[in-house]
Design a protein around this motif. Structure first.
Motif, PDB file in Angstrom:
ATOM      1  N   THR A 148       2.411   0.677   9.205  1.00  0.00           N
ATOM      2  CA  THR A 148       3.752   0.596   8.602  1.00  0.00           C
ATOM      3  C   THR A 148       4.461  -0.671   9.039  1.00  0.00           C
ATOM      4  OG1 THR A 148       3.923   3.015   8.527  1.00  0.00           O
ATOM      5  CG2 THR A 148       5.976   1.759   8.398  1.00  0.00           C
ATOM      6  N   ARG A 149       4.372  -0.999  10.325  1.00  0.00           N
ATOM      7  CA  ARG A 149       4.998  -2.234  10.823  1.00  0.00           C
ATOM      8  C   ARG A 149       4.357  -3.467  10.187  1.00  0.00           C
ATOM      9  NH1 ARG A 149       4.896   0.494  15.913  1.00  0.00           N
ATOM     10  NH2 ARG A 149       2.993  -0.641  16.470  1.00  0.00           N
ATOM     11  N   GLN A 152       5.749  -3.855   6.763  1.00  0.00           N
ATOM     12  CA  GLN A 152       7.141  -4.309   6.861  1.00  0.00           C
ATOM     13  C   GLN A 152       7.194  -5.801   7.176  1.00  0.00           C
ATOM     14  OE1 GLN A 152       9.955  -2.332   6.433  1.00  0.00           O
ATOM     15  NE2 GLN A 152      11.154  -4.212   6.581  1.00  0.00           N
ATOM     16  N   ARG A 155       6.462  -7.773   4.073  1.00  0.00           N
ATOM     17  CA  ARG A 155       7.602  -7.734   3.160  1.00  0.00           C
ATOM     18  C   ARG A 155       8.726  -8.657   3.643  1.00  0.00           C
ATOM     19  NH1 ARG A 155      10.966  -2.270   2.278  1.00  0.00           N
ATOM     20  NH2 ARG A 155      11.975  -3.034   4.168  1.00  0.00           N
ATOM     21  N   ASP A 156       8.984  -8.623   4.956  1.00  0.00           N
ATOM     22  CA  ASP A 156      10.061  -9.434   5.509  1.00  0.00           C
ATOM     23  C   ASP A 156       9.743 -10.928   5.468  1.00  0.00           C
ATOM     24  OD1 ASP A 156      11.384  -7.087   5.987  1.00  0.00           O
ATOM     25  OD2 ASP A 156      10.978  -7.045   8.145  1.00  0.00           O
TER      26      ASP A 156
END
Length: 406
Positions: A148-149, A152, A155-156
Motif C-alpha cells: 500500500t505504501r 501511495q 501516486r505521490d
C-alpha cells in the motif's frame, strides 16, 4: 478448459490489462482491484462459455467497466453525490502491451528495494499479497502495508504512466534487473526457513526475466540476466538429496542438471556478449556457463573463471563477488592464495555477520589440511545462517572433521 490451462492463459494477460487501465485512467491501486475482479469473472465464465476471440480485449473491457464503477463509488463517497464524476469514455482496446511500463513503474526510484520486489510480484507476477508475504516470511498484514505504501509513493510522485525519459531509462532498467535478480536469488537460496530453495519464487523470476527479454530483445544485459538464471537454476535438481540435505556443487550428480536450460542459457550469453558493452549479468552468466559445461568440478576452467571475476570486480565493488573470486582463486592457485585474499576481505563491514565468510574460510582451511580450524569455521558459519538446510550441512561438515571422543 482445465484450471491450470486457464491460469496459464490469464497470468501473462494480467499485467497487460493492468497496464492498459493505468495508462488510460491512472489510479494504480483501484485499477489493480478492477483487474482482479475481471480475472475472477473470466475464471467463472470462460470454462463454460468458452474463451473469447480476444481474451485480452475482453478483460480490458470488463476491468474498465468495473474501474469506472469503483471510481464513481469513491467519488460519490467523497462528495456525497453532490456532482457526477466525469470519466474518460472507454476507448477501443489497443494492441499496445504496457507491461514494460508497468515493470519499470514497479521499480520506481522512490521505492525501497523490498517495496520494488513486493510490488513487482503483486502487480506483474500476479501473486496475491499473502503469497508474497509467505515468500519473504513476513506477516501478510506487514506485506499489505508495504505494498500500500509503495502504491501511495508512486501516486505521490506524479509520474505519468509512460516509459521513462532516455536519460532516466538506464537507471530504471538497472533497478528492474536488480529486482528480478534479488527475487531469483531468494528463490534459489532461501535466506531463512526450512527449505533450501523456493522453486515457485525462482520460477517466477525466470518468467519475468523471459517477459522482459521479449519486450527488450536487443538488450544484452537483459539477455545476460535470463541466461544467468537459466544456467544457475539448471543445477537445482542435483542440489539436494532425497532427505532435503544440501549437496555442494563439487559433489553433485551432473547428469541431473537440466541440459535444455543449459543449452538455452549458453546460447543467450554467447549471442549477448559480442552485442554491446559487457555488463555484470553477462559476466556472471559466462561464469555460470563455464561451471555448467565442465564435466567435473576438478575439470572446471578455474583460471578463466578467476579472470572473469576480476573483470566483474572492475565493474562493481561487490563484496559477494569478491568472496566468489576468492574461491576461484583458491581453486586456480591453491588454498593458501585463497586464504590470503580472504584475510583482506574479512575487514569489509558489508560482510560482517555473513555466514558465507566463515563457510569459505572453512572450505579453504579444509583444502589446506587444517581440519581443526576448518571444523571451527564450519560451526561459526552455521551459527550465522537462518537457513535450516545450510545449518545442517555446515554442522555435518564440522562433525566429519571432528575426531570422536576417546
Amino acid at each position: 478448459m482445465t484450471h491450470p490451462a486457464l491460469e496459464d492463459l490469464l497470468r501473462p494477460l494480467a499485467p497487460q490489462v493492468l497496464g492498459a487501465l493505468v495508462r488510460r485512467y491512472g489510479h494504480f491501486a483501484t485499477a489493480e482491484d478492477a483487474v482482479q475482479e475481471a480475472l475472477l469473472a473470466a475464471a467463472q465464465q470462460w470454462p463454460s462459455r468458452g474463451v473469447p476471440d480476444n481474451p485480452r480485449g475482453w478483460l480490458i473491457t470488463v476491468a474498465s467497466r468495473r474501474l469506472t464503477d469503483l471510481l464513481r463509488a469513491e467519488q460519490s463517497r467523497r462528495e456525497r453525490e453532490t456532482r457526477a464524476l466525469v470519466l474518460p469514455a472507454p476507448e477501443s482496446v489497443s494492441g499496445v502491451d504496457d507491461t514494460l511500463i508497468l515493470l519499470l513503474m514497479c521499480c520506481h526510484p522512490s521505492l525501497s528495494p523490498s517495496s520494488q520486489i513486493a510490488l513487482t510480484l503483486r502487480a506483474v507476477g500476479g501473486l496475491s499479497t499473502g503469497e508474497v508475504a509467505r515468500a519473504f516470511l513476513v506477516p501478510e498484514a506487514s506485506m499489505t502495508r508495504r505494498i500500500t505504501r509503495a502504491k501511495q509513493s508512486i501516486r505521490d510522485s506524479g509520474q505519468p504512466f509512460a516509459l521513462p525519459s532516455p536519460q532516466e531509462r538506464p537507471a530504471r532498467l538497472a533497478a528492474l534487473l536488480h529486482v528480478l535478480y534479488l527475487i531469483f536469488n531468494e528463490g534459489y537460496v532461501s535466506t531463512a526457513g526450512p527449505s533450501l530453495y523456493r522453486a515457485d519464487l525462482s520460477g517466477e523470476a525466470i518468467r519475468l526475466a523471459r517477459l522482459t527479454h521479449r519486450l527488450l530483445p536487443g538488450d544484452s544485459e537483459v539477455a545476460g540476466l535470463l541466461a544467468l538464471m537459466l544456467l544457475t537454476d539448471a543445477r537445482r535438481p542435483a542440489r539436494t538429496a532425497a532427505d532435503g540435505a544440501l549437496i555442494p556443487m563439487a559433489e553433485q550428480d551432473r547428469t541431473l542438471w537440466d541440459a535444455t536450460a543449459i543449452t538455452e542459457g549458453v546460447a543467450l550469453v554467447t549471442q549477448a556478449l559480442p552485442c554491446g558493452p559487457v555488463g555484470p549479468y553477462q559476466l556472471q552468466a559466462a561464469i555460470a556457463a563455464l561451471h555448467d559445461e565442465a564435466p567435473t568440478w576438478e575439470q572446471t576452467d578455474w583460471p578463466q573463471i578467476c579472470a572473469l571475476y576480476e573483470v566483474l570486480l572492475g565493474l562493481s565493488d561487490n563484496p559477494v563477488v569478491a568472496l566468489n573470486h576468492t574461491v576461484a582463486l583458491a581453486m586456480a592457485r591453491g588454498p593458501v592464495a585463497g586464504l590470503e585474499r580472504l584475510a583482506e576481505l574479512e575487514g569489509d563491514k558489508r560482510l560482517a555477520g555473513d555466514h558465507r565468510v566463515p563457510a569459505v574460510r572453512a572450505h579453504l582451511q579444509e583444502m589446506a589440511g587444517d581440519t581443526t580450524a576448518a571444523a571451527a569455521s564450519y560451526r561459526q558459519a552455521a551459527a550465522h545462517t537462518l537457513s535450516l538446510p545450510q545449518q545442517r550441512y555446515l554442522h555435518a561438515r564440522a562433525a566429519r572433521l571432528t575426531p570422536p571422543d576417546p
